[in-house]
Design a protein around this motif. Structure first.
Motif, PDB file in Angstrom:
ATOM      1  N   GLU A  52     -18.364  22.127 -41.031  1.00 28.43           N
ATOM      2  CA  GLU A  52     -17.171  22.650 -41.698  1.00 28.43           C
ATOM      3  C   GLU A  52     -16.238  23.318 -40.690  1.00 28.43           C
ATOM      4  OE1 GLU A  52     -17.837  24.961 -45.159  1.00 28.43           O
ATOM      5  OE2 GLU A  52     -19.094  23.448 -46.144  1.00 28.43           O
ATOM      6  N   TYR A  53     -16.806  24.039 -39.749  1.00 29.93           N
ATOM      7  CA  TYR A  53     -15.977  24.661 -38.716  1.00 29.93           C
ATOM      8  C   TYR A  53     -15.266  23.588 -37.892  1.00 29.93           C
ATOM      9  CZ  TYR A  53     -14.624  26.839 -34.336  1.00 29.93           C
ATOM     10  OH  TYR A  53     -13.908  27.239 -33.235  1.00 29.93           O
ATOM     11  N   ALA A  54     -15.984  22.538 -37.522  1.00 25.21           N
ATOM     12  CA  ALA A  54     -15.378  21.466 -36.730  1.00 25.21           C
ATOM     13  C   ALA A  54     -14.212  20.833 -37.483  1.00 25.21           C
ATOM     14  CB  ALA A  54     -16.427  20.412 -36.393  1.00 25.21           C
ATOM     15  N   ARG A  55     -14.386  20.609 -38.770  1.00 30.27           N
ATOM     16  CA  ARG A  55     -13.309  20.018 -39.572  1.00 30.27           C
ATOM     17  C   ARG A  55     -12.094  20.943 -39.606  1.00 30.27           C
ATOM     18  NH1 ARG A  55     -15.239  20.234 -44.902  1.00 30.27           N
ATOM     19  NH2 ARG A  55     -16.554  18.420 -44.441  1.00 30.27           N
ATOM     20  N   ALA A  56     -12.318  22.220 -39.857  1.00 26.36           N
ATOM     21  CA  ALA A  56     -11.212  23.167 -39.953  1.00 26.36           C
ATOM     22  C   ALA A  56     -10.497  23.307 -38.615  1.00 26.36           C
ATOM     23  CB  ALA A  56     -11.733  24.520 -40.430  1.00 26.36           C
ATOM     24  N   ALA A  57     -11.258  23.378 -37.514  1.00 21.29           N
ATOM     25  CA  ALA A  57     -10.638  23.508 -36.189  1.00 21.29           C
ATOM     26  C   ALA A  57      -9.820  22.277 -35.842  1.00 21.29           C
ATOM     27  CB  ALA A  57     -11.727  23.742 -35.143  1.00 21.29           C
ATOM     28  N   THR A  58     -10.324  21.108 -36.223  1.00 19.46           N
ATOM     29  CA  THR A  58      -9.599  19.864 -35.933  1.00 19.46           C
ATOM     30  C   THR A  58      -8.334  19.774 -36.774  1.00 19.46           C
ATOM     31  OG1 THR A  58     -11.691  18.784 -35.391  1.00 19.46           O
ATOM     32  CG2 THR A  58      -9.805  17.356 -35.871  1.00 19.46           C
ATOM     33  N   ALA A  59      -8.417  20.168 -38.030  1.00 23.56           N
ATOM     34  CA  ALA A  59      -7.228  20.161 -38.885  1.00 23.56           C
ATOM     35  C   ALA A  59      -6.157  21.102 -38.336  1.00 23.56           C
ATOM     36  CB  ALA A  59      -7.604  20.541 -40.310  1.00 23.56           C
ATOM     37  N   LEU A 105      -5.736  21.951 -35.181  1.00 22.30           N
ATOM     38  CA  LEU A 105      -5.190  21.309 -33.982  1.00 22.30           C
ATOM     39  C   LEU A 105      -4.117  20.292 -34.341  1.00 22.30           C
ATOM     40  CD1 LEU A 105      -5.377  20.398 -30.899  1.00 22.30           C
ATOM     41  CD2 LEU A 105      -7.070  18.741 -31.715  1.00 22.30           C
ATOM     42  N   LEU A 106      -4.359  19.530 -35.406  1.00 21.48           N
ATOM     43  CA  LEU A 106      -3.498  18.394 -35.726  1.00 21.48           C
ATOM     44  C   LEU A 106      -2.308  18.755 -36.608  1.00 21.48           C
ATOM     45  CD1 LEU A 106      -6.258  15.694 -36.258  1.00 21.48           C
ATOM     46  CD2 LEU A 106      -4.866  16.123 -34.229  1.00 21.48           C
ATOM     47  N   THR A 107      -2.087  20.044 -36.845  1.00 21.90           N
ATOM     48  CA  THR A 107      -0.871  20.434 -37.565  1.00 21.90           C
ATOM     49  C   THR A 107       0.377  20.210 -36.714  1.00 21.90           C
ATOM     50  OG1 THR A 107      -1.190  22.723 -36.845  1.00 21.90           O
ATOM     51  CG2 THR A 107      -2.057  22.110 -39.020  1.00 21.90           C
ATOM     52  N   GLU A 108       0.186  20.068 -35.412  1.00 26.08           N
ATOM     53  CA  GLU A 108       1.280  19.721 -34.510  1.00 26.08           C
ATOM     54  C   GLU A 108       0.878  18.498 -33.697  1.00 26.08           C
ATOM     55  OE1 GLU A 108       2.142  23.056 -32.065  1.00 26.08           O
ATOM     56  OE2 GLU A 108       2.807  24.323 -33.726  1.00 26.08           O
ATOM     57  N   ARG A 109       1.871  17.787 -33.160  1.00 23.64           N
ATOM     58  CA  ARG A 109       1.582  16.584 -32.374  1.00 23.64           C
ATOM     59  C   ARG A 109       1.041  16.987 -31.005  1.00 23.64           C
ATOM     60  NH1 ARG A 109       3.197  11.915 -34.568  1.00 23.64           N
ATOM     61  NH2 ARG A 109       4.740  11.991 -36.251  1.00 23.64           N
ATOM     62  N   PRO A 110      -0.135  16.493 -30.628  1.00 22.49           N
ATOM     63  CA  PRO A 110      -0.699  16.809 -29.311  1.00 22.49           C
ATOM     64  C   PRO A 110      -0.037  15.976 -28.222  1.00 22.49           C
ATOM     65  CG  PRO A 110      -2.185  15.392 -30.545  1.00 22.49           C
ATOM     66  CD  PRO A 110      -1.041  15.702 -31.463  1.00 22.49           C
ATOM     67  N   PRO A 111      -0.291  16.287 -26.955  1.00 22.88           N
ATOM     68  CA  PRO A 111       0.368  15.562 -25.867  1.00 22.88           C
ATOM     69  C   PRO A 111      -0.076  14.113 -25.716  1.00 22.88           C
ATOM     70  CG  PRO A 111      -1.201  17.161 -25.000  1.00 22.88           C
ATOM     71  CD  PRO A 111      -1.068  17.435 -26.460  1.00 22.88           C
ATOM     72  N   VAL A 112      -1.268  13.764 -26.209  1.00 20.36           N
ATOM     73  CA  VAL A 112      -1.731  12.376 -26.206  1.00 20.36           C
ATOM     74  C   VAL A 112      -2.255  12.062 -27.602  1.00 20.36           C
ATOM     75  CG1 VAL A 112      -2.326  12.404 -23.743  1.00 20.36           C
ATOM     76  CG2 VAL A 112      -4.082  12.963 -25.452  1.00 20.36           C
ATOM     77  N   ALA A 127      -8.924  16.323 -45.594  1.00 18.17           N
ATOM     78  CA  ALA A 127      -8.408  17.432 -44.785  1.00 18.17           C
ATOM     79  C   ALA A 127      -7.496  16.956 -43.667  1.00 18.17           C
ATOM     80  CB  ALA A 127      -9.568  18.238 -44.202  1.00 18.17           C
ATOM     81  N   LEU A 128      -7.694  15.723 -43.194  1.00 16.95           N
ATOM     82  CA  LEU A 128      -7.003  15.257 -41.991  1.00 16.95           C
ATOM     83  C   LEU A 128      -5.886  14.263 -42.257  1.00 16.95           C
ATOM     84  CD1 LEU A 128     -10.204  14.710 -39.817  1.00 16.95           C
ATOM     85  CD2 LEU A 128      -8.625  16.634 -39.678  1.00 16.95           C
ATOM     86  N   ALA A 129      -6.030  13.425 -43.268  1.00 13.41           N
ATOM     87  CA  ALA A 129      -5.048  12.374 -43.519  1.00 13.41           C
ATOM     88  C   ALA A 129      -3.671  12.972 -43.763  1.00 13.41           C
ATOM     89  CB  ALA A 129      -5.475  11.530 -44.716  1.00 13.41           C
ATOM     90  N   GLY A 130      -2.687  12.424 -43.096  1.00 14.84           N
ATOM     91  CA  GLY A 130      -1.320  12.879 -43.266  1.00 14.84           C
ATOM     92  C   GLY A 130      -0.900  13.983 -42.327  1.00 14.84           C
ATOM     93  N   LEU A 131      -1.820  14.553 -41.560  1.00 18.16           N
ATOM     94  CA  LEU A 131      -1.430  15.595 -40.605  1.00 18.16           C
ATOM     95  C   LEU A 131      -0.591  14.976 -39.480  1.00 18.16           C
ATOM     96  CD1 LEU A 131      -4.709  17.712 -40.306  1.00 18.16           C
ATOM     97  CD2 LEU A 131      -2.627  18.260 -41.575  1.00 18.16           C
ATOM     98  N   PRO A 132       0.446  15.667 -39.011  1.00 21.04           N
ATOM     99  CA  PRO A 132       1.369  15.056 -38.045  1.00 21.04           C
ATOM    100  C   PRO A 132       0.731  14.695 -36.711  1.00 21.04           C
ATOM    101  CG  PRO A 132       1.868  17.390 -38.375  1.00 21.04           C
ATOM    102  CD  PRO A 132       0.894  17.010 -39.441  1.00 21.04           C
ATOM    103  N   GLY A 133      -0.371  15.366 -36.347  1.00 20.80           N
ATOM    104  CA  GLY A 133      -0.979  15.084 -35.055  1.00 20.80           C
ATOM    105  C   GLY A 133      -2.086  14.057 -35.093  1.00 20.80           C
ATOM    106  N   LEU A 134      -2.400  13.500 -36.260  1.00 19.41           N
ATOM    107  CA  LEU A 134      -3.496  12.548 -36.375  1.00 19.41           C
ATOM    108  C   LEU A 134      -3.022  11.148 -36.025  1.00 19.41           C
ATOM    109  CD1 LEU A 134      -6.449  12.012 -37.202  1.00 19.41           C
ATOM    110  CD2 LEU A 134      -5.604  11.588 -39.529  1.00 19.41           C
ATOM    111  N   GLY A 135      -3.638  10.559 -34.989  1.00 20.91           N
ATOM    112  CA  GLY A 135      -3.284   9.202 -34.597  1.00 20.91           C
ATOM    113  C   GLY A 135      -4.131   8.134 -35.244  1.00 20.91           C
ATOM    114  N   GLY A 136      -5.315   8.498 -35.732  1.00 16.17           N
ATOM    115  CA  GLY A 136      -6.176   7.509 -36.353  1.00 16.17           C
ATOM    116  C   GLY A 136      -7.496   8.119 -36.759  1.00 16.17           C
ATOM    117  N   LEU A 137      -8.176   7.457 -37.690  1.00 18.54           N
ATOM    118  CA  LEU A 137      -9.514   7.847 -38.120  1.00 18.54           C
ATOM    119  C   LEU A 137     -10.507   6.797 -37.648  1.00 18.54           C
ATOM    120  CD1 LEU A 137      -8.875   9.016 -41.804  1.00 18.54           C
ATOM    121  CD2 LEU A 137      -9.390  10.487 -39.839  1.00 18.54           C
ATOM    122  N   ARG A 138     -11.571   7.243 -37.000  1.00 19.28           N
ATOM    123  CA  ARG A 138     -12.651   6.359 -36.564  1.00 19.28           C
ATOM    124  C   ARG A 138     -13.744   6.404 -37.621  1.00 19.28           C
ATOM    125  NH1 ARG A 138     -10.862   3.899 -31.774  1.00 19.28           N
ATOM    126  NH2 ARG A 138     -13.013   3.678 -31.091  1.00 19.28           N
TER     127      ARG A 138
END
Length: 298
Positions: free
Chosen positions: A66-73, A75-82, A102-113
């Motif tokens: 759960e912590y990993a999911r929240a921390a990743t979400a 991070l992805l509220t903004e676009r990362p450098p890569v 939690a992650l779909a639609g966030l501006p910094g998400l490039g894809g789901l594996r």
């Protein structure tokens, strides 16, 4: 009385995919990093990897999910450098749904594996939940390999497939090769070739190679990359930044290959011709030369 043959099951048509912009460079390095270590993720974003894969699955202990999911979400509220992709938890378990929501639609998400995909239905189901997020399916079982084309062509949201060799090797009962980069590492070659062919038949990019697990064996990594390149892979996943330069060097064209490709492209438009050194140039040869130049960002 003769038993009639079973009716053939038609293969699904390849999903429609808009063409990639000609100038878009293909990623060659994909760096995995645990999702519950934000400091390590921040370093990975500056490592030089073409794409960073934040792992919520195997690299994270159950009590840290759960912590990993929240921390990743966060991070992805903004676009990362890569570009950042996220490997979600097992699709048949209770965590994948919350991960995707939690992650779909966030501006910094490039894809789901998507781990351990073994059916086209799974891809369609995730696509319906993920708000048009680009999806990447990992084939890690015998059933997934057998259904590789069906999976690769399941939905326009699927942008790539790859083979997960560790789980597949375990399911098939194959011993780890004594020399993973050597000639003896042939047990998965059929599965590797099938994955490459399925991706290309479905209009997807060539798959990236699976990770090389020994982060200190850079010589073996280079040899293994050369083998993967010969099988049709493009680029490779990594688990440590020190592997990135080796992978990139292995998949970049050599100066001799670049010179040959430029000569072929320069001859394009003259029909089927033979160059002074005897090489025959036709449409397929020109297309291959343009791919070589594309890997060099030319």
């Amino acid at each position: 009385m003769t038993t009639p043959p079973a009716p053939a099951v038609p293969e699904p048509p390849a999903a429609h995919r808009p063409p990639e912009p000609p100038s878009a460079p293909a990623p060659l390095t994909w760096l995995y990093v645990p999702g519950d270590r934000p400091d390590t993720v921040a370093k990975a974003l500056r490592s030089g990897a073409d794409t960073v894969i934040v792992d919520l699955e195997d690299a994270v202990r159950p009590d840290r999910k759960e912590y990993a999911r929240a921390a990743t979400a966060e991070l992805l509220t903004e676009r990362p450098p890569v570009p950042v992709h996220v490997r979600v938890n097992a699709l048949d378990g209770p965590l994948a749904g919350p991960d995707i929501r939690a992650l779909a639609g966030l501006p910094g998400l490039g894809g789901l594996r998507l781990p351990k995909v073994d059916s086209a239905t799974t891809v369609v189901r995730v696509a319906e939940l993920s708000d048009a997020t680009p999806l990447f399916a990992l084939l890690e079982s015998a059933l997934g390999i057998e259904r590789a084309y069906r999976i690769a062509s399941a939905h326009p949201a699927l942008h790539g497939i790859a083979i997960g060799e560790t789980d597949l090797r375990a399911e098939l009962g194959l011993d780890p090769p004594a020399d993973p980069a050597g000639a003896a590492d042939t047990g998965l070659d059929w599965a590797r070739g099938r994955t490459v062919c399925a991706a290309r038949a479905a209009g997807l990019p060539p798959p990236a190679q699976s990770v090389h697990p020994d982060v200190r064996d850079l010589e073996g990594l280079a040899a293994s990359c050369a083998r993967g390149r010969a099988l049709g892979f493009l680029g490779r996943a990594a688990i440590h930044p020190r592997q990135l330069p080796v992978i990139e060097a292995a998949y970049r064209p050599t100066p001799a290959q670049l010179a040959a490709a430029r000569e072929i492209v320069a001859a394009d438009g003259e029909g089927a011709v033979a160059l002074p050194d005897g090489r025959f140039v036709d449409t397929a040869v020109v297309a291959a030369a343009r791919r070589v130049l594309g890997r060099a960002r030319e």
